[in-house]
Motif scaffolding. Sequence first.
Motif, PDB file in Angstrom:
ATOM      1  N   ALA A   5      25.870  37.154  37.153  1.00 16.71           N
ATOM      2  CA  ALA A   5      25.422  36.808  35.805  1.00 16.71           C
ATOM      3  C   ALA A   5      24.636  35.502  35.845  1.00 16.71           C
ATOM      4  O   ALA A   5      24.945  34.601  36.617  1.00 16.71           O
ATOM      5  N   THR A   6      23.598  35.428  35.011  1.00 11.76           N
ATOM      6  CA  THR A   6      22.784  34.222  35.015  1.00 11.76           C
ATOM      7  C   THR A   6      23.259  33.171  34.006  1.00 11.76           C
ATOM      8  O   THR A   6      22.870  32.031  34.083  1.00 11.76           O
ATOM      9  N   ARG A   9      27.823  29.023  33.727  1.00 11.06           N
ATOM     10  CA  ARG A   9      29.268  29.157  33.647  1.00 11.06           C
ATOM     11  C   ARG A   9      29.976  27.794  33.646  1.00 11.06           C
ATOM     12  O   ARG A   9      31.162  27.698  33.462  1.00 11.06           O
ATOM     13  N   ARG A 172      29.446  32.217  22.669  1.00  6.70           N
ATOM     14  CA  ARG A 172      30.183  33.017  23.648  1.00  6.70           C
ATOM     15  C   ARG A 172      29.361  33.391  24.866  1.00  6.70           C
ATOM     16  O   ARG A 172      29.916  33.690  25.908  1.00  6.70           O
ATOM     17  N   GLN A 173      28.023  33.374  24.760  1.00  5.44           N
ATOM     18  CA  GLN A 173      27.235  33.728  25.947  1.00  5.44           C
ATOM     19  C   GLN A 173      26.998  32.523  26.847  1.00  5.44           C
ATOM     20  O   GLN A 173      26.690  32.682  28.022  1.00  5.44           O
TER      21      GLN A 173
END
Lengths: 544, 108
Positions: A5-6, A9, A172-173
Motif C-alpha cells: 500500500a502506498t 503508514r 482513515r486513509q
Amino acid sequence: MPKTATAARSAPERLHLTADVLVLGGGPSAAWAAVAAAESGATVVLADKGYLGTSGATAPSNTGTWCVPPGDNRHAVVERRWQRTGELADQRWMLRCVDTAYRNLLQLSEWGYPFPSEDDGRLYIANLRGPDYMRFMRRRVLLAGVTVLDHHPALELLSDGDAIVGAAGIGRQIERDWRVDAKAVVLATGGCAFRERILGSTGLTGDGYLMAAEAGASLSGMEFTGKYTLAPHGSSLNKGLPFRWASFHREDGSAILGPTGEPLRNGIGEREEEVARALIEGPVYARLDQAEPALQGWLRQGQPNCFVPYDRAGIDPFADLFRVSLRAEGTVRGTGGIDIVSDDCGTGVPGLYVAGDAASREIMTGAVSGGGAVNSSWALASGWWAGKGASTHARRRGGKAFRNEVRPLGQAGLRPAASPRADIAAREIIETVRAEVVPLDKNFFRSGAGLEKSGERLESVWRDVRDHLQGEGVERIRTREAASIAAAGRWSVAAALHRSESRGMHRRTDLPGKSPTLAHRLVLTGVDDFRISGAPERLAELAS
Amino acid sequence: MIEIVSATRCVECDICVKVCPANVFDATKDGAPVIARQEDCQTCFLCEIYCPTDALYVAETAEGPTGISEAEVEARHLFGGYARALGWKRGKAGGSQFDPTHRIRVAQ
Ligand SMILES: Cc1cc2nc3c(=O)[nH]c(=O)nc-3n(C[C@H](O)[C@H](O)[C@H](O)COP(=O)(O)OP(=O)(O)OC[C@H]3O[C@@H](n4cnc5c(N)ncnc54)[C@H](O)[C@@H]3O)c2cc1C
Ligand code: SF4
Ligand code: SF4
C-alpha cells in the motif's frame, strides 16, 4: 507478488482547521447544509466518513421526492399525507418542508442538473437519480468554496462548556487525527442501519445519535425502527418499488394471500405484513408477474440497480420465481433520530444543528416510513435550514467561541468508564445487537415479553461497551461505530417497550390497536442513564 | 460484493480507492488497487460506474463473495453492465435525463 500500500503508514501531525461551520456527513442533507452555510458567508468544512458523492443512502439509490408545487392545494396534499402518519406528524413542519424542498429542486434545475422531461416537455423534478444527484452536489459544494474532507469520520464533538465548538476524528486513509474548531456544527450523519447489508448502509451506524446524546441533545421516535423492505435474497437491493407488481409464493408453490384471501399481488406498504408473516415460517419466492411489458421496460430503465442482482445471477424476474427477504432498515427508513427543537433545526444544545436522517422525522412522517418521498425532501429542506441556522449562530457567537477551554465529549467506544478489555470486540457487539433488532419475529412483530428480554440483553451489551470497549488509531472508528449501534439498539428497544400500543410500523402483537393516550411523541434524553418522556407538543412549548 | 479488479483493464488511476464509500480498496505502489477490506463492501456498485475502464466487478451477493472468475465476467459481458444501464461512460455521469421513473409513478 504481494503488493504494498502506498498510503503513509507513519503517524503524521494531526490536521487542525478552523471554520465558522463544520458539517458532518456526506449525503444530501450534508451537501445542502454546506451550500446553505457557505452562501450566507460562512467558512465551511465538511467531513464525511466516506466520499461526498457516493456515501449515504441516496447515492446508490434513486430517490423520489415529495414534490408539491406552490399553491393552495398544498394544504390539502399535506392534510392527506398527515392522515397516514399515525397522528404524530406536524402539519406546519410538513408545509415548510414541501415549500423549501420545492425551491431547492428548482435551484437544482437552474444549476443545470439533468432532470428528465415529461411528454409535454416540462422537466420532471420529482425524482433524483442517486449517483448523478450526489455527484452533482459534490461539485456544487466545491464550487461554494467548502473544504471537503473525504474519508474523515468524526469520532466526537468538542464543547467549550457553553456550546459545541467543533469535532474531532481521524482521516482513515492517511491514519491522521483531525480536529476542526467551528462556531457551529451540523450533524448530517444519516440514520442507523444496524449493519444490515442494504444500499448505503456501510457508514450508517448512528454515530450522530451518540455524539448528540453525549452533548445533551434528546432523541425521538426511536421506537419506529420496524420498517423492512423486500430485496432479492442475499442482495443489498432494498428497493420495494418493483415488488408493487409481484406475486409471492411459499416453498411448496402455494400463493401467499392478502388480507382479503386473494393472492397477494403487491408486496409493498402495509402488505409487507403478509410477506413478513410468511417469511417467519419459511422461505418466500416472488415473481414480478403483475408488470405489463411497457412497465417492465420502464422499471428496467428507471430503476436499473434493481435489476443488477437478477442479471448477474441469470434470473428473469418477470418470468422466474426467485427467493426474497425483508431487509431491516433501522432508522434509515424508520423515523427515529435526534429531536429538533427550533425551526432552524437546532437540537437545544447551543451550536449543534441536525439535518436529514440524523434528525427524527417524526414531525414529518410520524409512525410510518418516510421512504419513497418524504425523506429525500426532508434532506433537501432540513439541510438548508440547518446550514442557515448554523451560520447565523456562528455569526452571533463571533469571537466568543474559542475563549474557554475545549473538552472532547466522546465516551463509549473511545474512553471506557473502566479498564479496557481485549475480549470486548466491536464485531461481536454488533452481532449481539443485531440478534435483537433485526429478526422479523422480534422487531417487525413485537411483544412486551420479547422486548423485555431484548432490553436485558442490550443493557448487558451496553455495560460492556461503556466500561470496556476501546480501540487505537483507525480501530477507533470501529469501536465507536459499535458503541453507536449498541446505544441506538438499546434506546430503540426501550422506547418500543414504553409505547404500550401499536402505531404505524410499531406493531405490538400483545397490544394491537392505538391507544389515545399515546398519540404523542416519545422523547428520550440521556446516554447511560436515560429517561423517556411524552412530548405532547414539545415544540409548541418551546416556542411559547 | 466487490470481487474483481481486472489487472488487464485497470489503468491504475486509483479513482476507486478515492470514491469507494466503504474504503474497501488500497492503492499499491506497483499496479492495480487491491481489495483490502472486502468484508466492508456494501454492494452499492458505485465503484464500477466511476471506473474509467470498466475494470471492476461487484457480484450480486451482499453477505459474501461468489468466487466468480474474471474469465466468466468477461465471457458474459458483465464488466460495465451497470454503467451501461445508467448511461454512464468511462467513469463520467450521463443518462439521468432519460430516466422514465415518472411513468412508473403514474402506473403506481
Ligand atoms: C435503498 C434506498 C432507497 C431510498 N429511496 C428513497 C426514495 O425513493 N425517496 C425518499 O424520500 N427517500 C428514499 N430513501 C431515503 C433517503 O435516501 C435518505 O432519507 C437520505 O439519503 C438521507 O440523507 P442524509 O444526507 O441525511 O443521509 P445519508 O444520505 O444516509 O448520508 C449520511 C452520511 O453521513 C456520513 N457519516 C456517518 N457517520 C459519520 C461520521 N461519524 N462522521 C462523518 N460522516 C459520517 C455517511 O458517510 C454519509 O455520507 C431511500 C433509502 C434507501 C436506503
Ligand atoms: S478506477 Fe478502475 S482503472 Fe482506476 S484504479 Fe480503480 S480499477 Fe483501475
Ligand atoms: S460496491 Fe460500493 S462499497 Fe463495494 S467496493 Fe464498490 S464502491 Fe465500495
